[in-house]
Write an enzyme that holds these catalytic residues in place. Sequence first.
Site, PDB file in Angstrom:
ATOM      1  N   CYS A 101      69.457  52.653  45.307  1.00  0.00           N
ATOM      2  CA  CYS A 101      68.246  52.513  44.502  1.00  0.00           C
ATOM      3  C   CYS A 101      67.238  51.671  45.265  1.00  0.00           C
ATOM      4  O   CYS A 101      67.426  50.461  45.422  1.00  0.00           O
ATOM      5  CB  CYS A 101      68.574  51.878  43.156  1.00  0.00           C
ATOM      6  SG  CYS A 101      67.112  51.540  42.179  1.00  0.00           S
ATOM      7  N   GLY A 102      66.176  52.302  45.737  1.00  0.00           N
ATOM      8  CA  GLY A 102      65.178  51.586  46.524  1.00  0.00           C
ATOM      9  C   GLY A 102      64.402  50.565  45.721  1.00  0.00           C
ATOM     10  O   GLY A 102      64.201  49.430  46.172  1.00  0.00           O
ATOM     11  N   HIS A 103      63.950  50.949  44.529  1.00  0.00           N
ATOM     12  CA  HIS A 103      63.199  49.968  43.728  1.00  0.00           C
ATOM     13  C   HIS A 103      64.097  48.799  43.351  1.00  0.00           C
ATOM     14  O   HIS A 103      63.641  47.655  43.260  1.00  0.00           O
ATOM     15  CB  HIS A 103      62.592  50.636  42.483  1.00  0.00           C
ATOM     16  CG  HIS A 103      63.423  50.550  41.245  1.00  0.00           C
ATOM     17  ND1 HIS A 103      64.391  51.484  40.921  1.00  0.00           N
ATOM     18  CD2 HIS A 103      63.439  49.625  40.244  1.00  0.00           C
ATOM     19  CE1 HIS A 103      64.953  51.147  39.768  1.00  0.00           C
ATOM     20  NE2 HIS A 103      64.404  50.027  39.334  1.00  0.00           N
ATOM     21  N   ASP A 262      61.464  57.995  36.553  1.00  0.00           N
ATOM     22  CA  ASP A 262      61.188  56.822  37.382  1.00  0.00           C
ATOM     23  C   ASP A 262      59.709  56.480  37.282  1.00  0.00           C
ATOM     24  O   ASP A 262      58.848  57.318  37.540  1.00  0.00           O
ATOM     25  CB  ASP A 262      61.576  57.112  38.833  1.00  0.00           C
ATOM     26  CG  ASP A 262      61.728  55.844  39.664  1.00  0.00           C
ATOM     27  OD1 ASP A 262      61.100  54.824  39.323  1.00  0.00           O
ATOM     28  OD2 ASP A 262      62.473  55.873  40.655  1.00  0.00           O
ATOM     29  N   GLY A 267      62.273  54.714  45.511  1.00  0.00           N
ATOM     30  CA  GLY A 267      62.519  54.236  46.874  1.00  0.00           C
ATOM     31  C   GLY A 267      63.340  55.189  47.712  1.00  0.00           C
ATOM     32  O   GLY A 267      62.977  55.517  48.853  1.00  0.00           O
ATOM     33  N   THR A 268      64.473  55.653  47.178  1.00  0.00           N
ATOM     34  CA  THR A 268      65.284  56.614  47.933  1.00  0.00           C
ATOM     35  C   THR A 268      64.584  57.961  48.016  1.00  0.00           C
ATOM     36  O   THR A 268      64.789  58.713  48.969  1.00  0.00           O
ATOM     37  CB  THR A 268      66.664  56.781  47.279  1.00  0.00           C
ATOM     38  OG1 THR A 268      66.501  57.036  45.875  1.00  0.00           O
ATOM     39  CG2 THR A 268      67.513  55.530  47.455  1.00  0.00           C
TER      40      THR A 268
END
Length: 346
Positions: A101-103, A262, A267-268
């Site tokens: 999870c990028g965020h 989202d 992010g991903t």
Amino acid sequence: MKLNKLPLEVVGNRQQFITLDAHTEGEPLRIIISGYPEILGETILEMKEYVAQHLDRYRTLLMHEPRGHADMYGALITRPVSKEADFGVLFLHNEGYSSMCGHGILALVKVMCETNTILLGCEPRVIKIDAPAGLITATASLDEEGRVQASFENVDSWAEAINCSVMVEGLGEVNYDIGFGGAYYAYIDADALGLSCGRENVAQLIDLGRRIKHAVMDSHPLVHPLESDLSFLYGTIFISKEVTEKAAHSRHVCIFADGEVDRSPTGTGVAARAALLYAKGEIGLNQPLVIESIVDGKMTVSALREQDFHGKKAIIPQVSGRSYITGQHQFIVDPDDQFQDGFILR
């Protein structure tokens, strides 16, 4: 009469959870500080499996209503399992658990630094995080006004499939690409379908995102080069050239898990998008792109370098975005509460 400050002293032996909440470009993250029992497992994937098999009640309790909502996202901090890592993390959502999870990484770095859990000096600080998708290298620094800035180098990301098509009920033939950026996503040109990626169209995007995801899952099996646990389609990302800021390259609306939307550009998802654009020859190395979200949040992504990943022509993307702490919570579980494990009502 005044209530005591947190943590409250509650009569009776009731289970309690302490969380610190934040958001990255509008997408929430509930960081679980305490309340979980010991998590068993030698690797981060074993921990993820253990939590899913034995402790899933706590996910629904904290992610679902009445404590959360259908679009809540969570992070459970674990002990590190690799020598390089500062800590580990498992990611939670309305349907289960994600590989990356990028965020969440950006928010975790911001929270760790702003609470002095990780100390920052004049020089940028490298922070290593064990995630199910692999070891993540994040960087934290202070800007001229003393604010924490965060970015991360993602795991190997690549174009899995380009120019595919699938029949979708109610839409007909839909063209898509698949990219991996810690999770697999199907990318759909919303403009070609005449779909608005604005917030006023969120209900239709959820409906179509779910339908497209299941159609692609049924027709396009995915096999991760190393981990079978990562061999699944995580979500559908609608892309559009209709943006609100001139500097933005495009807009993303990601529908993932069980119809979760989202609020950030994902992010991903921006990492996998960079891999797709690089594979198509539309961007080069170190060419930053700004990508918007459905609520006008923005992330910047660039392809730092190219490398082979078990036969995949991959890139290492760098992703940055803004995160903010929104609150601290003390959640209390009353054993007489019929809704103590949570519920979803859209």
